[in-house]
Design an enzyme around this catalytic site. Structure first.
Site, PDB file in Angstrom:
ATOM      1  N   ILE A  24       0.817  -1.216   0.000  1.00 20.99           N
ATOM      2  CA  ILE A  24       0.000   0.000   0.000  1.00 20.99           C
ATOM      3  C   ILE A  24       0.850   1.265   0.000  1.00 20.99           C
ATOM      4  O   ILE A  24       0.311   2.375  -0.025  1.00 20.99           O
ATOM      5  CB  ILE A  24      -0.956   0.021   1.216  1.00 20.99           C
ATOM      6  CG1 ILE A  24      -0.173  -0.127   2.527  1.00 20.99           C
ATOM      7  CG2 ILE A  24      -2.022  -1.041   1.082  1.00 20.99           C
ATOM      8  CD1 ILE A  24      -1.047  -0.031   3.775  1.00 20.99           C
ATOM      9  N   GLY A  25       2.176   1.121   0.040  1.00 17.48           N
ATOM     10  CA  GLY A  25       3.014   2.316   0.022  1.00 17.48           C
ATOM     11  C   GLY A  25       4.485   1.976  -0.039  1.00 17.48           C
ATOM     12  O   GLY A  25       4.901   0.865   0.304  1.00 17.48           O
ATOM     13  N   ASP A  34       9.996  14.989  11.729  1.00 17.25           N
ATOM     14  CA  ASP A  34       9.661  14.772  10.310  1.00 17.25           C
ATOM     15  C   ASP A  34       8.145  14.830  10.135  1.00 17.25           C
ATOM     16  O   ASP A  34       7.549  13.983   9.479  1.00 17.25           O
ATOM     17  CB  ASP A  34      10.213  13.435   9.834  1.00 17.25           C
ATOM     18  CG  ASP A  34      10.198  13.318   8.308  1.00 17.25           C
ATOM     19  OD1 ASP A  34      10.110  14.362   7.626  1.00 17.25           O
ATOM     20  OD2 ASP A  34      10.275  12.187   7.787  1.00 17.25           O
TER      21      ASP A  34
END
Length: 528
Positions: free
Chosen positions: A219-220, A358
């Site tokens: 999915i990524g 981040d």
């Protein structure tokens, strides 16, 4: 006279026995051990632990061999006397191996765990043409066997009827069940085992879960590796698979996620961490809650929301960041603290303050109720309030340049002051609020989704390009005129401007942002 001598001898022996007993108690697992630590620059590459020193050896993607030296605290030892992390599986240690010690200070400096040689594939005695013939014949025989088995299955099914109790593939397991896993959902198990400390599941339970997960679809992808949707007993989970060169990021993120009292509705739910050696390479797994809407970046690219949804989403992110930034003290009694301190043992009295480093829309997940959870803690830093120092990981990764605060871009940030990292997080939060506000739908009018500074820098900007725009020209994202006509958008605009001040000390705190949004949401609900 003789009785007095005997009495004095008895008292001396009793005193000596008590001293030996208490010295033994003092040295029984509470004395601090010094270890070589390659990431501990602030303490002269030395760390203190109440557990073990360890050294890891791993194979890099280029075929080289590297070593890491760290501390393994007692809190991560399961079981305490024989930690799972220190077990060796010699036949599998071809790409990653770990060795522990505790017999003396800096004992891991002398450890050099050896990788096992990969098994040699024996040369085939057959020629290429013979192998081809064997494969063809085997394939034909296999096909006939499958057809025969299928015929027998259909015949048997007709005879016995249609009512069968089938075992589903997703119920198969690779590892024996830990007792705590029997008939328990993930959510119930996490609540049951982390309600006391909030520091994550026991390591044996984590390993049992990891061995039973089936990967379904990717999915990524990112710099660290891949993200998969997995299944565990019918429940969806997200599996983040790190490449072997990202071992430090995997170890750091697992370490941060298991910080005491970190678990929160607006922090991505951690389930387990495990490393799997399949004989060719080591897979480093991090297993978390799965959210079908994906990242905030993906969600905003596909959807708009009304002002209530916009405020609710922004409030959830601010709440998660405020929890990260908060230093939560524990509840141990004064006498217990005094005993631990006098024995020089490292103690954790609660959750330390954590800065993300981040924060961006791609690292925030959208939950099914359209609130958010902050994820990807691989670059996070912790504040040690007792020594007022920052636990900065040694990691080749840097934050995302587009979201870097001015003081990070021009390298003027004081990295020894923890509040500097929190203020950099707040700057990034202001940019995320700008992304959300653009998708606020007021009377059918909304803006196209864009990343911050989309009109000022390229899609993959350099540090120099971002420094020019943010620090020299002091640009900030453009504000559409329509935002002035809506109270919710005006609130968002005011907050984001107070988040991205060039002077870091003038920025709002995450807690102040949370309270402002919460008060506005409450006032809007009272009007309805």
């Amino acid at each position: 006279m003789r009785s007095r001598i005997h009495h004095n001898m008895y008292r001396s022996c009793l005193l000596a026995f008590c001293c030996i007993f208490w010295l033994g108690q003092f040295n029984n697992g509470v004395q601090s051990l010094k270890c070589k630590c390659e990431v501990c620059k602030e303490t002269n590459f030395t760390c203190d632990t109440d557990g073990y020193c360890f050294t890891t050896t791993y194979l890099t993607t280029k075929g080289g061999i590297e070593h890491n030296y760290r501390c393994l605290d007692r809190a991560l030892q399961v079981p305490h006397n024989n930690p799972l992390f220190c077990h060796k599986q010699k036949s599998l240690n071809t790409t990653f191996v770990m060795e522990c010690c505790k017999h003396e200070d800096f004992c891991n400096a002398h450890l050099s765990p050896q990788l096992m040689p990969k098994p040699q594939v024996p040369k085939s005695p057959f020629s290429t043409s013979e192998i081809t013939l064997i494969i063809v014949i085997s394939s034909i025989l296999l096909l006939l066997a499958i057809l025969g088995a299928f015929y027998l299955y259909k015949t048997k099914r007709k005879r016995s009827g249609m009512h069968h109790h089938l075992r589903h593939g997703e119920d198969s397991i690779e590892a024996p069940d830990h007792p705590i896993l029997k008939g328990v959902s993930l959510q119930h198990m996490i609540e049951m085992t982390t309600s006391g400390s909030g520091s994550g599941l026991p390591l044996l339970v984590q390993r049992s879960i990891a061995r039973q997960i089936q990967l379904v679809e990717i999915i990524g992808q990112g710099r660290f590796g891949e993200v998969w949707r997995g299944r565990w007993r019918g429940e969806n989970v997200a599996v983040k698979i790190f490449s072997s060169r990202e071992e430090r990021s995997w170890f750091r993120e697992a370490e941060i996620y298991q910080t005491v009292m970190l678990r929160h509705d607006n922090i991505l739910g951690f389930i387990a961490a495990d490393n799997k050696d399949n004989g060719t390479w080591t897979q480093l797994w991090l297993i978390t809650d799965y959210h079908e809407y994906g990242s905030l970046f993906d969600f905003l690219g596909r959807n708009t929301m009304d002002t209530n949804g916009m405020i609710r989403m922004a409030l959830s992110i601010a709440t998660g960041l405020a929890h990260l930034h908060m230093d939560i003290m524990g509840t141990q009694g004064f006498f217990f603290l005094y005993v631990l301190k006098t024995s020089n043992e490292k103690i954790s009295t609660g959750k330390p303050a954590i800065a993300h480093r981040d924060l961006k829309s791609k690292n925030i997940l959208v939950k099914s109720n359209f609130t958010c959870a902050i994820g990807d803690l691989g670059l996070a830093v912790r504040h040690d309030s007792t020594t007022d120092t920052v636990d900065i990981p040694l990691n080749n990764r840097v934050g995302t340049k587009r979201y870097m605060a001015p003081e990070v871009l021009d390298e003027t940030m004081n990295v020894n002051h923890f509040d500097s990292f929190k203020r950099a997080d707040v700057y990034a939060l202001g940019l995320i609020f700008w992304e959300i506000a653009r998708r606020g739908n007021v009377g059918g009018i909304y803006d196209e989704y864009q990343l911050p500074f989309y009109d000022a820098v390229p899609s993959d900007p350099t540090i120099e390009e971002m420094r020019r725009v943010v620090c020299v020209e002091k640009q900030r994202p453009n504000i559409p005129n329509r935002w002035q006509s809506c109270e919710a958008l005006r609130i968002m605009l005011k907050l984001m401007k107070e988040c991205w001040y060039h002077n870091a000390t003038a920025r709002l705190t995450a807690l102040r942002i949370k309270k402002t949004l919460s008060n506005f949401r409450t006032s809007e609900e009272l009007k309805m």
